[in-house]
Write a protein that holds these residues in place. Structure first.
Motif, PDB file in Angstrom:
ATOM      1  N   PRO A 144      -9.421  27.041  14.438  1.00 39.08           N
ATOM      2  CA  PRO A 144     -10.140  26.057  15.251  1.00 39.08           C
ATOM      3  C   PRO A 144     -11.454  26.565  15.813  1.00 39.08           C
ATOM      4  N   ALA A 145     -11.589  27.882  15.932  1.00 36.15           N
ATOM      5  CA  ALA A 145     -12.742  28.376  16.687  1.00 36.15           C
ATOM      6  C   ALA A 145     -13.981  28.607  15.839  1.00 36.15           C
ATOM      7  N   VAL A 146     -13.831  28.532  14.528  1.00 32.90           N
ATOM      8  CA  VAL A 146     -14.976  28.880  13.707  1.00 32.90           C
ATOM      9  C   VAL A 146     -15.035  27.988  12.474  1.00 32.90           C
ATOM     10  N   CYS A 147     -16.239  27.592  12.074  1.00 30.56           N
ATOM     11  CA  CYS A 147     -16.363  26.750  10.892  1.00 30.56           C
ATOM     12  C   CYS A 147     -16.493  27.643   9.658  1.00 30.56           C
ATOM     13  N   PRO A 148     -16.388  27.068   8.460  1.00 35.16           N
ATOM     14  CA  PRO A 148     -16.346  27.918   7.260  1.00 35.16           C
ATOM     15  C   PRO A 148     -17.578  28.804   7.095  1.00 35.16           C
ATOM     16  N   HIS A 149     -18.685  28.458   7.706  1.00 37.34           N
ATOM     17  CA  HIS A 149     -19.858  29.330   7.582  1.00 37.34           C
ATOM     18  C   HIS A 149     -19.836  30.442   8.613  1.00 37.34           C
ATOM     19  N   GLY A 150     -18.795  30.475   9.437  1.00 36.17           N
ATOM     20  CA  GLY A 150     -18.716  31.524  10.439  1.00 36.17           C
ATOM     21  C   GLY A 150     -19.365  31.127  11.762  1.00 36.17           C
ATOM     22  N   ASP A 151     -19.865  29.904  11.840  1.00 35.80           N
ATOM     23  CA  ASP A 151     -20.468  29.493  13.111  1.00 35.80           C
ATOM     24  C   ASP A 151     -19.381  29.041  14.075  1.00 35.80           C
ATOM     25  N   PRO A 152     -19.598  29.266  15.358  1.00 38.05           N
ATOM     26  CA  PRO A 152     -18.546  28.897  16.312  1.00 38.05           C
ATOM     27  C   PRO A 152     -18.393  27.389  16.466  1.00 38.05           C
ATOM     28  N   ILE A 153     -17.155  26.956  16.676  1.00 40.19           N
ATOM     29  CA  ILE A 153     -16.879  25.549  16.961  1.00 40.19           C
ATOM     30  C   ILE A 153     -16.603  25.394  18.454  1.00 40.19           C
ATOM     31  N   ILE A 154     -15.954  26.406  19.013  1.00 40.11           N
ATOM     32  CA  ILE A 154     -15.591  26.343  20.432  1.00 40.11           C
ATOM     33  C   ILE A 154     -16.261  27.482  21.195  1.00 40.11           C
ATOM     34  N   VAL A 155     -16.875  27.137  22.307  1.00 38.89           N
ATOM     35  CA  VAL A 155     -17.311  28.160  23.253  1.00 38.89           C
ATOM     36  C   VAL A 155     -16.404  27.997  24.461  1.00 38.89           C
ATOM     37  N   SER A 156     -15.877  29.101  24.989  1.00 38.85           N
ATOM     38  CA  SER A 156     -14.957  28.918  26.098  1.00 38.85           C
ATOM     39  C   SER A 156     -15.345  29.760  27.298  1.00 38.85           C
ATOM     40  N   ILE A 157     -14.969  29.268  28.444  1.00 31.73           N
ATOM     41  CA  ILE A 157     -15.209  29.985  29.698  1.00 31.73           C
ATOM     42  C   ILE A 157     -13.884  30.047  30.437  1.00 31.73           C
ATOM     43  N   ASN A 158     -13.520  31.235  30.820  1.00 32.20           N
ATOM     44  CA  ASN A 158     -12.233  31.416  31.463  1.00 32.20           C
ATOM     45  C   ASN A 158     -12.383  31.366  32.982  1.00 32.20           C
ATOM     46  N   ALA A 159     -11.386  30.795  33.650  1.00 38.72           N
ATOM     47  CA  ALA A 159     -11.454  30.664  35.101  1.00 38.72           C
ATOM     48  C   ALA A 159     -11.516  32.026  35.794  1.00 38.72           C
ATOM     49  N   ASP A 160     -10.888  33.039  35.181  1.00 46.05           N
ATOM     50  CA  ASP A 160     -10.956  34.383  35.772  1.00 46.05           C
ATOM     51  C   ASP A 160     -12.396  34.854  35.817  1.00 46.05           C
ATOM     52  N   TRP A 161     -13.086  34.536  34.726  1.00 45.92           N
ATOM     53  CA  TRP A 161     -14.487  34.919  34.665  1.00 45.92           C
ATOM     54  C   TRP A 161     -15.287  34.181  35.739  1.00 45.92           C
ATOM     55  N   LEU A 162     -14.960  32.897  35.922  1.00 45.32           N
ATOM     56  CA  LEU A 162     -15.655  32.125  36.960  1.00 45.32           C
ATOM     57  C   LEU A 162     -15.358  32.696  38.342  1.00 45.32           C
ATOM     58  N   ASP A 163     -14.088  33.077  38.560  1.00 45.01           N
ATOM     59  CA  ASP A 163     -13.722  33.686  39.847  1.00 45.01           C
ATOM     60  C   ASP A 163     -14.644  34.859  40.134  1.00 45.01           C
TER      61      ASP A 163
END
Ligand code: ADP
Ligand code: MG
Length: 598
Positions: free
Chosen positions: A574-593
């Motif tokens: 789910p996170a990457v398309c066949p060309h290797g480009d990202p599909i999902i960018v994510s930010i974790n709440a721990d990081w936000l904390d």
């Protein structure tokens, strides 16, 4: 450093002796390794004619006493081991006491050396194995070794030396490997008066990578940092956007020694799984640090291979470290067994994969333990505002503060809304996901197509298209009628080599599809062998999926967004398309904390 001693016969016989002097690069390697063993912080390699006319290695290391200098050029004279047991815990580059005498036997060798506390430097010159000059000179602290007249007494070997450009290339390549092994040491290679390679010695591995591959490519390397007990894996691996045709640029270092290992290359490939474009290899610079007792560097004449006491553990540790690095960058590749068949090309993924997520990042003390090496994803030479990846939020910081997608977290997610009619915002546990809707839709369609589902909507043509085909084209259409139908093209046979096209994928309506259809048929017909036909079909499917996928700038209803997210997370990657480009960018709440200082 302890004093030089001649190894007794018993120890000497246990050493995997080998030809040290094969070409200029092997001399460069041996001399630079000696400088590193002597604790040098700066090493300069001067070359003339690719090293064929001159190799001079100057260091600021410990230097040698007059007495040691005379011993150093004798066979099996080394300060690095004494007894056979010492072979079990080697942390120095050298230990065989062979390099200097071997070089002295086939060339003219001059060594000038001074220990910091000594008033004068000592100098010795050998030719053909015998000392021809000795003396006291003035020189800075450290050691300078000069090799000239290479192979003067073995003309047959001199003849086998390659062109200056080739020998120069080998010398630089070896120096670069040593610079990657020791980012804390400043290296410089000067060839015929020109500086061809240099590093600052600041301990930043990415700086060395930038010095070798250029800073644009260096930005495409992802940090790797993980540990398994006292096995530490650190370094960088290229993102799927930076690949090569061969494994030559997969560089492994065990306790700072460069080694070759097809097993470790395999581990890297296994971690990437289908994140890689067909037939491509990632680049990597991976340091593996382990207790010296569990690795034997004394198995190969040039020490370029090592034997691990538990190769399986090292393989798995490397694979998981890379998987974690990819996951941290929002890239993940799931079980090989469920991979889309069109992407499976070779036996590389046959090994069962470990459960993802067992791997833990290094504890802070491991980072200390990792000695001289710092792995900083935002090292100086890298502009953090355009790291070229798109999966980091571009915040300078350490590995642990990057927004990341947890390997296990995003099994399901709730769509919250849409940004700019282009990105779906969703949450999954403590992860905030930003999903590129076009790429997500493309990924979902491809997966469904590979599952033989009919997901492409067809549009009947008001005026069917008559196609006169060559026999091989007609055969291709006949063979692939079902597949083409699934992709939205409905062909009807109309004579020996004529077809009528009754429908096209709705996504193509409005385009000039006639030409495209003919090209597609030609391409299918061109490929005769089964694997290349599979590839041609896969390519066609990818083209149709791209056309049929939800576009950017398309408003979506809440239900549509949720459906897309559900379908996406059900795909293999789910996170990457066949060309290797990202599909999902994510930010974790721990990081936000942490960002908000909580
Ligand atoms: P080895 O590296 O296997 O010990 P070498 O023949 O390469 O054998 O070197 C012999 C010895 O000479 C080393 O053990 C070391 O003590 C000394 N030596 C060689 N090069 C240097 C140097 N650049 N600085 C200080 N000592 C050196
Ligand atoms: Mg040596």
């Amino acid at each position: 450093m302890s004093r030089i001693q001649i190894l007794d016969e018993n120890v000497a016989n246990r050493i995997a002796a080998g030809e040290v002097v094969e070409r200029p690069a092997s001399i460069v390697k041996e001399l630079v390794e000696n400088s590193l063993d002597a604790g040098a912080k700066r090493v300069e390699v001067q070359l003339a004619a690719g090293g064929k006319d001159l190799i001079r290695v100057i260091d600021d290391g410990s230097g040698m006493s007059a007495e040691d200098l005379r011993l150093a050029v004798q066979r099996f004279a080394t300060s690095k081991i004494q007894a056979a047991e010492d072979l079990d815990t080697i942390l120095t580059m050298g230990f065989r006491g062979e390099a200097l005498p071997s070089i002295g036997a086939v060339a003219q060798l001059q060594i000038t050396t001074r220990q910091a506390d000594d008033a004068e430097a000592n100098s010795i010159m050998l030719r053909g194995g015998s000392i021809i000059e000795e003396g006291i000179v003035a020189a800075p602290g450290g050691t300078s070794v000069e090799v000239t007249k290479l192979f003067y007494n073995t003309p047959a070997r001199a003849k086998f030396l390659a062109t200056t450009a080739t020998e120069r290339g080998h010398c630089i390549e070896w120096t670069q490997r040593l610079a990657l092994a020791r980012p804390d040491v400043a290296f410089k290679v000067i060839h015929d008066g020109k500086v061809l390679f240099s590093t600052a010695g600041r301990g930043e591995l990415r700086e060395v990578i930038a010095a070798i591959y250029g800073s644009n490519d260096a930005r495409l390397f992802l940090p790797v940092e993980a540990r398994d007990g006292d096995l530490v894996i650190q370094g960088y691996v290229s993102s799927p956007r930076l690949t090569r045709a061969t494994r030559r640029t997969q560089l492994f270092f065990v306790n700072e020694r460069f080694i070759r290992s097809s097993s470790l290359s395999h581990a890297v490939m296994a971690a990437f799984g289908m994140l890689l474009p067909s037939g491509r290899q990632p680049l990597c610079v991976l340091h593996i640090l382990m207790r010296p007792e569990i690795v034997d560097p004394n198995v190969h004449p040039t020490k370029i291979e090592v034997r691990f006491s538990s190769p399986g553990q090292v393989h798995m540790a490397v694979q998981m470290a890379i998987e974690k690095a990819l996951a941290d960058a929002g890239l993940r590749s799931l079980e090989s067994s469920s991979r889309m068949s069109m992407q499976r090309r070779d036996g590389d993924f046959a090994r069962p994969r470990p459960a993802a997520g067992r791997w833990e990042g290094p504890a802070p003390d491991a980072t200390q333990k990792a000695k001289r090496l710092r792995v900083n994803p935002f090292a100086e030479s890298v502009d953090e505002h355009e790291d070229g990846l798109g999966v980091f939020a571009g915040q300078p910081g350490t590995t642990s503060t990057q927004p990341r997608l947890d390997v296990n977290a995003a099994e399901d997610a709730e769509a919250l809304g849409q940004l700019a009619n282009t990105y779906i915002i969703a949450k999954s546990g403590r992860d905030l996901l930003l999903v590129n809707q076009h790429r997500a839709s493309e990924r979902v369609l491809l997966q469904q197509l590979s599952n033989n589902e009919s997901v492409i909507t067809r549009q009947l043509l008001a005026v069917p298209l008559n196609l006169e085909l060559t026999p091989s084209e007609a055969a291709a259409v006949e063979n692939d009628t079902d597949e083409l139908f699934r992709l939205g093209f409905e062909f009807e046979k109309f004579g020996p080599s004529a077809y009528i096209l009754r429908s096209i994928p709705t996504a193509l309506v409005g385009d000039k599809y006639e030409q495209a259809v003919l090209e597609m048929i030609r391409e299918l017909a061109e490929w005769e062998s089964a694997p290349s036909r599979t590839r041609a079909r896969a390519k066609l499917a990818a083209t149709i999926a791209c056309h049929a996928a939800i576009k950017a700038n398309t408003p979506l209803l809440a239900g549509e967004m949720q459906q897309l997210i559900d379908d996406l997370l059900a795909t293999d990657t789910p996170a990457v398309c066949p060309h290797g480009d990202p599909i999902i960018v994510s930010i974790n709440a721990d990081w936000l904390d942490r960002k908000f200082g909580r």
